[in-house]
Design a protein around this motif. Structure first.
Motif, PDB file in Angstrom:
ATOM      1  N   SER A 197      38.328  68.011  37.833  1.00 40.16           N
ATOM      2  CA  SER A 197      38.883  68.459  39.312  1.00 40.16           C
ATOM      3  C   SER A 197      37.122  67.090  39.443  1.00 40.16           C
ATOM      4  O   SER A 197      37.637  66.329  40.421  1.00 40.16           O
ATOM      5  CB  SER A 197      38.444  69.652  39.424  1.00 40.16           C
ATOM      6  OG  SER A 197      36.710  70.331  38.947  1.00 40.16           O
ATOM      7  N   ARG A 233      38.191  59.467  40.694  1.00 43.76           N
ATOM      8  CA  ARG A 233      38.934  58.502  41.272  1.00 43.76           C
ATOM      9  C   ARG A 233      39.295  58.820  43.166  1.00 43.76           C
ATOM     10  O   ARG A 233      39.819  57.597  43.114  1.00 43.76           O
ATOM     11  CB  ARG A 233      40.039  59.118  40.252  1.00 43.76           C
ATOM     12  CG  ARG A 233      39.748  58.102  38.721  1.00 43.76           C
ATOM     13  CD  ARG A 233      40.640  58.492  38.501  1.00 43.76           C
ATOM     14  NE  ARG A 233      40.911  58.294  36.817  1.00 43.76           N
ATOM     15  CZ  ARG A 233      41.695  58.648  36.252  1.00 43.76           C
ATOM     16  NH1 ARG A 233      42.926  59.127  36.140  1.00 43.76           N
ATOM     17  NH2 ARG A 233      41.309  57.913  34.229  1.00 43.76           N
ATOM     18  N   SER A 234      39.020  59.708  43.687  1.00 42.83           N
ATOM     19  CA  SER A 234      39.297  59.391  45.006  1.00 42.83           C
ATOM     20  C   SER A 234      38.990  58.752  45.747  1.00 42.83           C
ATOM     21  O   SER A 234      39.178  58.391  47.012  1.00 42.83           O
ATOM     22  CB  SER A 234      40.270  60.847  45.126  1.00 42.83           C
ATOM     23  OG  SER A 234      39.128  61.513  45.272  1.00 42.83           O
ATOM     24  N   LEU A 235      37.748  59.131  45.595  1.00 39.83           N
ATOM     25  CA  LEU A 235      36.365  58.752  45.624  1.00 39.83           C
ATOM     26  C   LEU A 235      36.638  57.242  46.198  1.00 39.83           C
ATOM     27  O   LEU A 235      36.492  56.803  46.727  1.00 39.83           O
ATOM     28  CB  LEU A 235      34.963  59.229  45.582  1.00 39.83           C
ATOM     29  CG  LEU A 235      34.532  60.201  46.256  1.00 39.83           C
ATOM     30  CD1 LEU A 235      33.127  60.707  45.982  1.00 39.83           C
ATOM     31  CD2 LEU A 235      34.801  60.428  47.823  1.00 39.83           C
ATOM     32  N   LEU A 259      38.514  64.214  38.789  1.00 35.79           N
ATOM     33  CA  LEU A 259      39.774  63.088  39.902  1.00 35.79           C
ATOM     34  C   LEU A 259      39.275  62.959  41.131  1.00 35.79           C
ATOM     35  O   LEU A 259      39.563  62.402  42.053  1.00 35.79           O
ATOM     36  CB  LEU A 259      40.557  64.439  39.930  1.00 35.79           C
ATOM     37  CG  LEU A 259      41.746  64.728  41.510  1.00 35.79           C
ATOM     38  CD1 LEU A 259      42.688  63.202  41.089  1.00 35.79           C
ATOM     39  CD2 LEU A 259      42.882  65.720  40.905  1.00 35.79           C
ATOM     40  N   LEU A 260      37.965  64.314  41.707  1.00 38.78           N
ATOM     41  CA  LEU A 260      37.039  63.765  43.161  1.00 38.78           C
ATOM     42  C   LEU A 260      36.359  62.059  42.865  1.00 38.78           C
ATOM     43  O   LEU A 260      36.728  61.270  43.797  1.00 38.78           O
ATOM     44  CB  LEU A 260      36.272  64.136  42.936  1.00 38.78           C
ATOM     45  CG  LEU A 260      35.255  64.527  43.811  1.00 38.78           C
ATOM     46  CD1 LEU A 260      36.987  64.691  45.441  1.00 38.78           C
ATOM     47  CD2 LEU A 260      34.285  65.202  43.951  1.00 38.78           C
ATOM     48  N   LEU A 320      38.679  55.091  45.235  1.00 37.57           N
ATOM     49  CA  LEU A 320      40.190  54.610  46.145  1.00 37.57           C
ATOM     50  C   LEU A 320      39.699  54.569  47.629  1.00 37.57           C
ATOM     51  O   LEU A 320      40.388  53.408  48.181  1.00 37.57           O
ATOM     52  CB  LEU A 320      41.330  55.448  45.854  1.00 37.57           C
ATOM     53  CG  LEU A 320      42.834  55.069  46.297  1.00 37.57           C
ATOM     54  CD1 LEU A 320      43.264  53.592  45.780  1.00 37.57           C
ATOM     55  CD2 LEU A 320      43.448  56.210  46.347  1.00 37.57           C
ATOM     56  N   GLY A 321      39.087  55.937  48.175  1.00 36.94           N
ATOM     57  CA  GLY A 321      38.627  55.864  49.035  1.00 36.94           C
ATOM     58  C   GLY A 321      38.225  54.250  49.389  1.00 36.94           C
ATOM     59  O   GLY A 321      38.071  53.749  50.939  1.00 36.94           O
TER      60      GLY A 321
END
Length: 171
Positions: free
Chosen positions: A7, A13-15, A10-11, A17-18
């Protein structure tokens, strides 16, 4: 433990990407300079009001130089009504001689940018610049240092007004 690691991965990576998506919308280009010279021509078509004193004249002359470097345009598209005031004051006193040994020159300019064709006011503003100086012991040197400080303040004021004009006309 493994799900916590997944998790957080994943967090991250999403940050990432954002942040990449946010930065993709940014542009790096000059604020008021273009490649085809259109902005330079627009700035060169500004007429400035007459100056009332030496500091105002220094400011006006510097603005004319910055906007095109030549004489006033024969058919201006814009007019800038510029009012400049200045003051000089001593800020530190020499207690033994009871006279200031350093001072500051302040130039304050108020301006209004108007489109001549329809009389629309595009921008109004007020800018201030300060130049610090030392008072020498000799009288002539003292007068000259005050004059030089006023000139520096006027030129800095012109740069600030120019940036405002270019930004207003660049929109």
């Amino acid at each position: 433990m493994s799900s916590n690691f997944q998790s957080s991965k994943l967090l991250r990576r999403s940050l990432l990407l954002g942040a990449a998506l946010l930065l993709a919308g940014c542009q790096a280009r000059p604020l008021y300079l273009d490649n085809d010279g259109q902005m330079r021509q627009t700035l060169a078509s500004i007429a400035f009001s007459e100056a009332k004193d030496r500091v105002g004249l220094e400011t006006r002359n510097r603005l004319i130089f910055l906007t095109g470097g030549g004489a006033q345009p024969t058919t201006p598209q814009y007019r800038v009504d510029l009012t400049v005031s200045s003051s000089v004051e001593g800020v530190l006193l020499d207690r033994a001689a009871d006279r200031p040994n350093s001072g500051r020159a302040v130039a304050i300019g108020s301006f209004t940018l108007t489109r001549i064709s329809d009389g629309t006011v595009l921008k109004t503003g007020r800018r201030q610049s300060v130049a610090l100086f030392d008072y020498p012991q000799q009288e002539y040197a003292r007068l000259r240092s005050v004059r030089d400080a006023e000139t520096r303040a006027a030129r800095e004021l012109a740069e600030l007004v120019y940036a405002d004009l270019a930004t207003a006309l660049g929109r």
